[in-house]
Write a protein that holds these residues in place. Sequence first.
Motif, short mmCIF file in Angstrom:
data_model
loop_
_atom_site.label_atom_id
_atom_site.label_comp_id
_atom_site.label_asym_id
_atom_site.label_seq_id
_atom_site.Cartn_x
_atom_site.Cartn_y
_atom_site.Cartn_z
N LEU A 74 -44.67 -184.61 47.18
CA LEU A 74 -45.76 -184.79 46.22
C LEU A 74 -45.27 -185.69 45.09
N ARG A 75 -46.08 -186.68 44.74
CA ARG A 75 -45.77 -187.57 43.62
C ARG A 75 -46.98 -187.61 42.69
N ASN A 76 -46.82 -186.99 41.54
CA ASN A 76 -47.93 -186.90 40.57
C ASN A 76 -49.20 -186.37 41.22
N PHE A 77 -49.04 -185.34 42.05
CA PHE A 77 -50.18 -184.69 42.70
C PHE A 77 -50.95 -183.91 41.64
N ALA A 78 -52.21 -184.27 41.43
CA ALA A 78 -53.02 -183.69 40.35
C ALA A 78 -53.84 -182.50 40.86
N ILE A 79 -53.74 -181.38 40.15
CA ILE A 79 -54.49 -180.18 40.46
C ILE A 79 -55.24 -179.79 39.20
N HIS A 80 -56.54 -179.52 39.32
CA HIS A 80 -57.40 -179.25 38.16
C HIS A 80 -57.95 -177.83 38.21
N ASP A 81 -58.18 -177.24 37.04
CA ASP A 81 -58.87 -175.96 36.99
C ASP A 81 -60.33 -176.19 36.60
N LYS A 82 -61.11 -175.10 36.50
CA LYS A 82 -62.54 -175.24 36.21
C LYS A 82 -62.83 -175.70 34.78
N LEU A 83 -61.80 -175.68 33.93
CA LEU A 83 -61.95 -176.13 32.55
C LEU A 83 -61.53 -177.58 32.38
N ALA A 84 -61.28 -178.27 33.50
CA ALA A 84 -60.86 -179.68 33.54
C ALA A 84 -59.44 -179.90 33.03
N ASN A 85 -58.63 -178.86 33.00
CA ASN A 85 -57.21 -179.01 32.71
C ASN A 85 -56.51 -179.48 33.98
#
Length: 135
Positions: A74-85
């Motif tokens: 993984l390279r800068n793999f982005a994971i978001h929560d429901k609050l857009a964090n």
Amino acid sequence: LDEVRLQTLRPTIAEVMSNIEGNVSGSINLQGTFEQPMLHGNLSISDGLLQLVPTGVTYYFNDSFTIDNNTLTLRNFAIHDKLANTIWANGALRLSTTDIVDLDLDVNTDRILLLDKEANESNGFFGKLLSKIFG
């Protein structure tokens, strides 16, 4: 692979994740023997979603990763929560034919939702918990 649905993983992850959705596309090259297969390739996940049973948190992702010699990177793999964090993941997961053998993962975020449970959904802990994570 062309838009393989992540939902096919539900039976194997039911204890940890109550929901998984999304599509996987890309290419995988299988080499080696039946007893010791070696995977290589590039995969992308679109409309990814997973909900963790213990915490009640749903995470969303649209990103890509590589597999080389059975190591998922993984390279800068982005994971978001429901609050857009957003939490950023970098590192590697070394895979065997049935398991994750080694995990070397670095995650960073200024703020991410870690717990999202109502009192009636929990047998012990409930509420909302946000945290800053480095490392």
